[in-house]
Design a protein around this motif. Structure first.
Motif, PDB file in Angstrom:
ATOM      1  N   UNK B 227       0.841  -1.205   0.000  1.00  0.00           N
ATOM      2  CA  UNK B 227       0.000   0.000   0.000  1.00  0.00           C
ATOM      3  C   UNK B 227       0.873   1.251   0.000  1.00  0.00           C
ATOM      4  N   UNK B 228       0.626   2.139  -0.953  1.00  0.00           N
ATOM      5  CA  UNK B 228       1.391   3.382  -0.992  1.00  0.00           C
ATOM      6  C   UNK B 228       0.800   4.374  -0.005  1.00  0.00           C
ATOM      7  N   UNK B 229       1.480   5.483   0.144  1.00  0.00           N
ATOM      8  CA  UNK B 229       1.013   6.510   1.066  1.00  0.00           C
ATOM      9  C   UNK B 229      -0.406   6.940   0.714  1.00  0.00           C
ATOM     10  N   UNK B 230      -0.658   7.133  -0.566  1.00  0.00           N
ATOM     11  CA  UNK B 230      -1.975   7.589  -0.992  1.00  0.00           C
ATOM     12  C   UNK B 230      -3.055   6.584  -0.599  1.00  0.00           C
ATOM     13  N   UNK B 231      -2.758   5.307  -0.757  1.00  0.00           N
ATOM     14  CA  UNK B 231      -3.727   4.275  -0.383  1.00  0.00           C
ATOM     15  C   UNK B 231      -3.990   4.333   1.121  1.00  0.00           C
ATOM     16  N   UNK B 232      -2.923   4.432   1.883  1.00  0.00           N
ATOM     17  CA  UNK B 232      -3.079   4.494   3.343  1.00  0.00           C
ATOM     18  C   UNK B 232      -3.896   5.726   3.736  1.00  0.00           C
ATOM     19  N   UNK B 233      -3.576   6.847   3.101  1.00  0.00           N
ATOM     20  CA  UNK B 233      -4.289   8.086   3.408  1.00  0.00           C
ATOM     21  C   UNK B 233      -5.757   7.936   3.084  1.00  0.00           C
ATOM     22  N   UNK B 234      -6.041   7.361   1.908  1.00  0.00           N
ATOM     23  CA  UNK B 234      -7.436   7.226   1.501  1.00  0.00           C
ATOM     24  C   UNK B 234      -8.197   6.382   2.508  1.00  0.00           C
ATOM     25  N   UNK B 235      -7.540   5.303   2.965  1.00  0.00           N
ATOM     26  CA  UNK B 235      -8.242   4.453   3.930  1.00  0.00           C
ATOM     27  C   UNK B 235      -8.485   5.188   5.233  1.00  0.00           C
ATOM     28  N   UNK B 236      -7.494   5.942   5.657  1.00  0.00           N
ATOM     29  CA  UNK B 236      -7.668   6.713   6.890  1.00  0.00           C
ATOM     30  C   UNK B 236      -8.782   7.739   6.735  1.00  0.00           C
ATOM     31  N   UNK B 237      -8.723   8.465   5.604  1.00  0.00           N
ATOM     32  CA  UNK B 237      -9.688   9.543   5.412  1.00  0.00           C
ATOM     33  C   UNK B 237     -11.102   8.986   5.308  1.00  0.00           C
ATOM     34  N   UNK B 238     -11.234   7.817   4.685  1.00  0.00           N
ATOM     35  CA  UNK B 238     -12.578   7.256   4.528  1.00  0.00           C
ATOM     36  C   UNK B 238     -13.160   6.792   5.845  1.00  0.00           C
ATOM     37  N   UNK B 239     -12.287   6.334   6.759  1.00  0.00           N
ATOM     38  CA  UNK B 239     -12.819   5.814   8.016  1.00  0.00           C
ATOM     39  C   UNK B 239     -12.507   6.752   9.169  1.00  0.00           C
ATOM     40  N   UNK B 240     -12.657   8.050   8.980  1.00  0.00           N
ATOM     41  CA  UNK B 240     -12.454   8.972  10.089  1.00  0.00           C
ATOM     42  C   UNK B 240     -11.181   9.769   9.911  1.00  0.00           C
ATOM     43  N   UNK B 241     -11.288  11.081  10.153  1.00  0.00           N
ATOM     44  CA  UNK B 241     -10.158  11.942   9.851  1.00  0.00           C
ATOM     45  C   UNK B 241      -9.561  12.514  11.120  1.00  0.00           C
ATOM     46  N   UNK B 242      -8.228  12.657  11.121  1.00  0.00           N
ATOM     47  CA  UNK B 242      -7.551  13.236  12.282  1.00  0.00           C
ATOM     48  C   UNK B 242      -6.592  14.317  11.806  1.00  0.00           C
ATOM     49  N   UNK B 243      -6.241  15.223  12.709  1.00  0.00           N
ATOM     50  CA  UNK B 243      -5.313  16.292  12.312  1.00  0.00           C
ATOM     51  C   UNK B 243      -3.930  15.767  11.962  1.00  0.00           C
ATOM     52  N   UNK B 244      -3.627  14.516  12.274  1.00  0.00           N
ATOM     53  CA  UNK B 244      -2.324  13.978  11.881  1.00  0.00           C
ATOM     54  C   UNK B 244      -2.204  14.011  10.357  1.00  0.00           C
ATOM     55  N   UNK B 245      -3.327  13.819   9.673  1.00  0.00           N
ATOM     56  CA  UNK B 245      -3.296  13.895   8.203  1.00  0.00           C
ATOM     57  C   UNK B 245      -3.032  15.331   7.759  1.00  0.00           C
ATOM     58  N   UNK B 246      -3.648  16.282   8.502  1.00  0.00           N
ATOM     59  CA  UNK B 246      -3.348  17.688   8.203  1.00  0.00           C
ATOM     60  C   UNK B 246      -1.861  17.955   8.377  1.00  0.00           C
ATOM     61  N   UNK B 247      -1.283  17.350   9.411  1.00  0.00           N
ATOM     62  CA  UNK B 247       0.139  17.561   9.659  1.00  0.00           C
ATOM     63  C   UNK B 247       0.952  17.063   8.471  1.00  0.00           C
ATOM     64  N   UNK B 248       0.589  15.888   7.980  1.00  0.00           N
ATOM     65  CA  UNK B 248       1.289  15.345   6.806  1.00  0.00           C
ATOM     66  C   UNK B 248       1.113  16.282   5.608  1.00  0.00           C
ATOM     67  N   UNK B 249      -0.130  16.739   5.429  1.00  0.00           N
ATOM     68  CA  UNK B 249      -0.397  17.649   4.311  1.00  0.00           C
ATOM     69  C   UNK B 249       0.443  18.905   4.453  1.00  0.00           C
ATOM     70  N   UNK B 250       0.543  19.398   5.694  1.00  0.00           N
ATOM     71  CA  UNK B 250       1.320  20.619   5.900  1.00  0.00           C
ATOM     72  C   UNK B 250       2.778  20.400   5.507  1.00  0.00           C
ATOM     73  N   UNK B 251       3.318  19.249   5.902  1.00  0.00           N
ATOM     74  CA  UNK B 251       4.712  18.961   5.555  1.00  0.00           C
ATOM     75  C   UNK B 251       4.869  18.937   4.032  1.00  0.00           C
ATOM     76  N   UNK B 252       3.913  18.297   3.357  1.00  0.00           N
ATOM     77  CA  UNK B 252       4.022  18.220   1.897  1.00  0.00           C
ATOM     78  C   UNK B 252       3.903  19.615   1.279  1.00  0.00           C
TER      79      UNK B 252
END
Lengths: 306, 426, 370
Positions: B227-252
């Motif tokens: 599973x690539x990062x995008x796949x992992x992200x999609x699974x996370x985002x689909x089953x509930x979102x946390x600011x940790x994803x925002x943190x990753x987005x901010x880094x990118x």
């Protein structure tokens, strides 16, 4: 060895020529043509467990296509109303998104292409940066904004526009905004490229003759930019009709995208032939639509991707 | 001219709206990475926190996803740039009658929906695998191989477009000149054509990597055990979102801005060097003593780059020493008080209702009460702010389905306590 | 190397599909010669050059360099170096790297390459410019770098494909003598392609005149100018007045032609066509503008035409006088400017005298349209 092959190897050398030819053949035949044919073939086969593949039961059948139209055999309804509705709604929504994108992007593309100055470079950079960021994260960002306790609802409720938060997701507004957002660049770039090559004097001449701005665009700029416009529209349409991430993240629970059905067939139902049949239907319909539009607007395939 | 300036204002308003649509979501998402609530939101602002970043770096699946994405990206870049270059070269010398057909074939993958490419790749290589009589876990059905192959199918088309644009400006006489001077075809390719194509190859490689990194539609069918990062992200985002994803987005986002600025600065510097060379004398060139302009002189992008870099260092430094514990504790305490108040009010109301019901029941037995479900709505207007807004209820509710939905104040107030990330950062 | 390596084209045919670009070319080029192919664009001269350098496989016939058949030998293995029409300098390499590219291929050290580059830069008078990029040079400098790059490969034969066509007139004239000088110094065979007869005449030891894939004539400049083989060669190389007509009488190597509009005129038959012109044949008679002498009307010389002056022009080296003969026949006369006082005869009828040795009779044929 045929003459053209001989000339080819004379021109490129044997080693280099072979590598080049090998790569091109691998790409066109091994990655593009054969997989598509294979998928087409697969869509006409029954869903069998691996040991039975190639066995006596592995016969060509139209079952998978019938399913899309008539639903499961012996079902209560005479048509597969659910899947068909998803299918045509996907296409209509994709058309809608494409038109929205065109209207949004044409002025920007025109402005970027026909204005000189350093700020254009900055704007172009600002345009590109969002596209260096993951598709999922872009959808995620929109979900934060359109969520029920999202920024937009906070602002709207705060301003008193709504009494209670508006459900942007359930009403598909988040989805359309997300799809539009996702393909802005693909709409702007082809149009920009064409308009940039338009001689500014043509516009000046039209102005000089007293044409109004709308008329200049309608008679001079848009006809000239037609290849770019149709190229951008084709790409946006195909990509929105084929989008999966945005509908999964931004779509409401009741509104499915056709690609989601395909995804379900593959991942949830493990019915690959059925999924392949749906994929073929999606692909063929999109191609036919695009070809029809290209004929209507008299644009060539060669203009796509310029 | 009034008309003209009116149009000007119109243009600027339009630009502002357009770019806020484009960049606004990214800005807001970035802000949520620093806010302490467990659900990503920019307002109301509670506490500045860096805990989502540490949560991110402790998430095994994300880290593994990044590793897989880089593996897939490397493979895809290599394969698609090679195929794109070969495809572009072939386009310049293919038999004219075949040209249109060939172009249609190599441009088609851009228009084929990613989902379709993913499926056809999966189906085709599965068949090849069976044809060779290989096991289901052979390298042909390996997620890494399939993903690289699937992505390269259409990313090579993008590369081809980038490369062909540069190739059109190539004078084939240069290759002939090299051959004429004794070079072999391979030498002419390596020493003349390749250096000429280098900028385009670099662009194509960056484009290919970004396209591979963010691809979801195709990868979702092919990733297998990678599973690539995008796949992992999609699974996370689909089953509930946390600011940790925002943190990753901010880094990118920050990395992207860095890359863009560095690129701009590089281009500007090249221009300056070229200008300096032009005005240099033969002696200066000969002696190699040509004074080249400094990196920062008249290079706005470079200056901004340095400023952003310093700001990043400052922020990271702050993050290392900053502790939001006090603030979080304060907010928690305040929320607890609010919750207590709320709970008391509820209890009080229930008591009143019960009393009323009792009275009503006493009067008309058998009639069901209907007032109960209006209670939470009423609390909305009760001046407790957003803690009680239905969004918070709903989202936290999906996070912790075991909790009783009837005690609304509970969720936000204690949400952080139950959040595993909060524990980790302690 | 001083003796030079000769080049032979034997029965060379080059076809592209149905189109014949070169037809039955037989050319012998002496070692150490400066040899030009002269012809209008599209005549097949560049095609011949590409066949010699090895970029094209002839459809039929052979290319021999130094007596060795080049069949199946690629351009990188042939002892030739080509200077391209657009020079094809490698834009990303510095001048010295460009010049010594052939050494880089052979694996020479940077030090060796630097040394050789300096020598060659001295030779082309670009000392110290090695660190520049081609784009930073002027047109003439690029030209010389291209020559140096070709010479650095130490070819037996240097091929030049209209290398001067992009330069302005002054520079072109300067480069002509420079090229000729370089050729004399290095002593190798030069094969030069041009459509400019001035270039061909001033530089070449021998010239081949080409038309539509066919070689009309091979010879040194003087013989081509004075003794053309065909009507095309006569009209393409230098200026010529042409009189059409039929052969009235053949007298040894001279012939009387009844021209369509200018009466009977006497001429000598060009060397290659002696014995081929018969009475009644269609023929063309060529007299160069400078071969006429002007005399007052009524002068009865041996050989003359009469015409009226319609325009007078001063070109610097000569006075050009445009005249109209009987039936509107246009005739140009050039009087060399030797400091004489020029007397205008505008509108007057004059007698144009010529000598038979300066009038060439040829079988009728296609004329150059240029």
């Amino acid at each position: 060895m045929p003459r053209f092959l001989k000339e080819y190897f004379n021109r490129n050398g044997f080693g280099l020529g072979s590598v080049m030819l090998g790569l091109v053949l691998f790409w066109t035949v091994g990655l593009i043509i054969l997989p598509q044919l294979s998928m087409l073939d697969f869509s006409f086969r029954p869903n069998l467990p691996p040991p039975e593949i190639g066995g006596p039961k592995d016969l060509y059948t139209l079952e998978n296509y019938k399913y899309l139209i008539f639903g499961p055999e012996g079902g209560s309804q005479s048509y597969n109303a659910v899947d068909l509705r998803v299918f045509y709604r996907t296409l209509i929504a994709a058309v809608f998104v494409t038109m929205f994108n065109l209207m949004l992007c044409y002025p920007i593309a025109y402005y970027l292409a026909q204005t000189k100055g350093n700020h254009i470079r900055v704007l172009a950079l600002m345009l590109i940066i969002p596209y260096w960021i993951n598709e999922i994260l872009r959808a995620f960002a929109l979900r934060i904004i359109f969520g029920e306790s999202g920024v937009l609802n906070n602002v709207l409720v705060g301003m008193g526009v709504f009494d209670t938060p508006f459900d942007f997701i359930r009403n598909d507004i988040a989805l359309y905004a997300g799809l539009g957002y996702a393909y802005i660049l693909l709409m702007i770039f082809p149009i920009y490229n064409v308009i940039e090559s338009l001689d500014r004097n043509q516009i000046e001449a039209a102005r000089d003759m007293g044409a109004s701005w709308p008329r200049i665009h309608w008679r001079v700029v848009i006809p000239y930019a037609k290849p770019g416009i149709s190229s951008g529209c084709t790409m946006v349409f195909m990509l929105s009709a084929g989008a999966l991430a945005a509908p999964q993240i931004l779509g409401g629970p009741s509104s499915l995208w056709f690609t989601q059905l395909i995804y379900q067939q593959f991942n949830d139902n493990s019915d690959w032939p059925q999924g392949a049949a749906y994929a073929v239907v999606l692909l063929v319909t999109c191609i036919l639509l695009v070809l029809a539009l290209m004929r209507l607007f008299k644009v060539n395939m060669g203009d796509i991707g310029k | 001219m009034k008309n003209f300036s009116l149009m000007r204002i119109g243009i600027w308003v339009y630009l502002a709206l357009f770019f806020s649509y484009l960049l606004g979501p990214l800005v807001i998402m970035s802000v949520t990475a620093f806010n302490s609530p467990g659900f990503p939101r920019a307002a109301p602002w509670e506490c500045l926190t860096f805990e989502w970043f540490s949560a991110l770096f402790q998430d095994e699946r994300i880290l593994n996803g990044i590793k897989n994405s880089i593996l897939v990206g490397a493979g895809t870049v290599t394969l698609s740039v090679a195929m794109g270059l070969a495809g572009a070269l072939m386009l310049t010398q293919i038999w004219p009658k075949l040209r249109a057909t060939y172009y249609t074939i190599i441009i088609a993958p851009i228009l084929i929906p990613g989902v379709v490419i993913g499926i056809s790749t999966l189906v085709f290589w599965d068949r090849v695998n069976r044809l060779f009589g290989l096991e289901a876990d052979s390298f042909l059905s390996n997620g890494l191989f399939l993903t690289v192959i699937g992505q390269s199918t259409f990313i090579a088309s993008y590369c081809m477009l980038v490369l062909v644009a540069r190739l059109q400006r190539y004078d084939n006489g240069l290759t002939e000149a090299a051959l004429d001077l004794g070079a072999t075809h391979a030498q002419a390719f390596r020493k003349v054509l390749l250096p000429f194509m280098r900028p385009a190859i670099a662009s194509a490689a960056v484009l290919a990597f970004l396209a591979s990194f963010e691809n979801y539609n195709t990868t979702t069918f092919t990733f297998g055990e990678y599973p690539t990062l995008t796949i992992e992200l999609a699974q996370k985002v689909r089953y509930g979102i946390t600011p940790a994803i925002s943190a990753l987005a901010f880094i990118i986002v920050v990395l992207t801005v860095f890359a863009a600025l560095a690129n701009e600065a590089g281009i500007r510097r090249k221009e300056l060097v070229a200008a300096a060379r032009k005005s240099a004398t033969v002696e200066e060139l000969e002696s190699g003593k040509l004074r080249l302009p400094g990196f920062l002189s008249s290079n706005a992008a470079a200056v901004i780059l340095v400023v952003v870099a310093m700001m990043t260092i400052a922020v990271v430094g702050t993050a290392a020493v900053y502790s939001p514990q006090q603030c979080i504790a304060d907010v928690r305490e305040q929320k607890r008080l609010e919750t207590d108040l709320k709970v008391q009010e509820l209890l009080q109301r229930r008591a009143e209702q019960a009393a009323r019901r009792d009275a009503e029941q006493a009067e008309q037995s058998g009639q069901e009460p209907t007032t109960e479900d209006t209670t939470p709505k009423a609390s909305n207007n009760s001046g407790f702010g957003n803690v009680f807004d239905p969004g918070a209820l709903q989202d936290d509710g999906t996070d912790d389905p075991e909790e009783e939905p009837a005690t609304p104040g509970n969720n936000s107030g204690f949400g952080n306590v139950f959040d595993p990330n909060a524990l980790q950062s302690d | 190397m001083s003796a030079g390596v000769g080049v032979n084209l034997e029965d060379l045919w080059i076809r592209f599909g149905d189109f014949v670009a070169v037809r039955e070319a037989n050319v012998h080029i002496n070692g150490g010669d400066f040899f030009s192919f002269l012809g209008p664009s599209g005549c097949g001269k560049t095609t011949i050059l590409r066949a010699v350098s090895g970029f094209l496989e002839p459809s039929q016939g052979n290319v021999l360099i130094g007596g060795n058949n080049m069949k199946g030998i690629g351009p990188n293995k042939r002892p030739t170096a080509l200077i391209f029409q657009n020079l094809a300098l490698f834009p990303l390499m510095k001048v010295w790297e460009n010049i010594t590219f052939s050494m880089e291929i052979k694996g020479a050290s940077t030090k060796q390459r630097r040394k050789r580059a300096d020598e060659l830069l001295d030779m082309i008078a670009l000392t110290g410019q090695g660190e520049k990029l081609p784009a930073e040079l002027s047109g003439g400098q690029k030209q010389r770098v291209a020559i140096a790059r070709a010479l650095c490969a130490e070819p037996d034969v240097l091929l030049l494909d209209e290398p001067l066509s992009a330069l302005d007139l002054k520079l072109r004239q300067h480069m002509r003598s420079e090229l000729r000088e370089i050729q004399k110094r290095v002593g190798i065979t030069f094969i030069y392609i041009t459509h400019d007869q001035g270039e061909a005449l001033t530089m070449s030891d021998n010239i081949a005149v080409m038309r539509d894939g066919v070689i009309d004539q091979i010879g040194d400049g003087k013989s081509i100018y004075n003794d053309p083989n065909t009507a095309f060669a006569a009209s393409f190389v230098g200026e010529n007045n042409v009189f059409r007509g039929t052969v009235k009488q053949v007298i040894g190597n001279e012939v009387m032609i009844r021209t369509n509009r200018s009466g009977d005129l006497m001429a000598r038959i060009s060397t290659a066509n002696q014995g081929k012109l018969k009475q009644g044949d269609e023929a063309m008679l060529f007299i160069r503008p400078e071969a006429f002498a002007l005399a007052p009307a009524g002068t009865q010389g041996d050989h003359f035409v009469t015409a009226q002056v319609t325009k007078e022009e001063f070109e610097g080296s000569a006075f050009n006088i445009f005249m109209e003969g009987e039936g509107g026949k246009e005739i140009k006369v050039a009087l060399p400017n030797v400091g004489q006082s020029f007397e205008s005869h505008m509108g007057e009828a004059m007698t144009l005298e010529y000598q038979v040795k300066n009038a060439v009779a040829l079988p009728a044929g296609v004329l150059a349209t240029e």
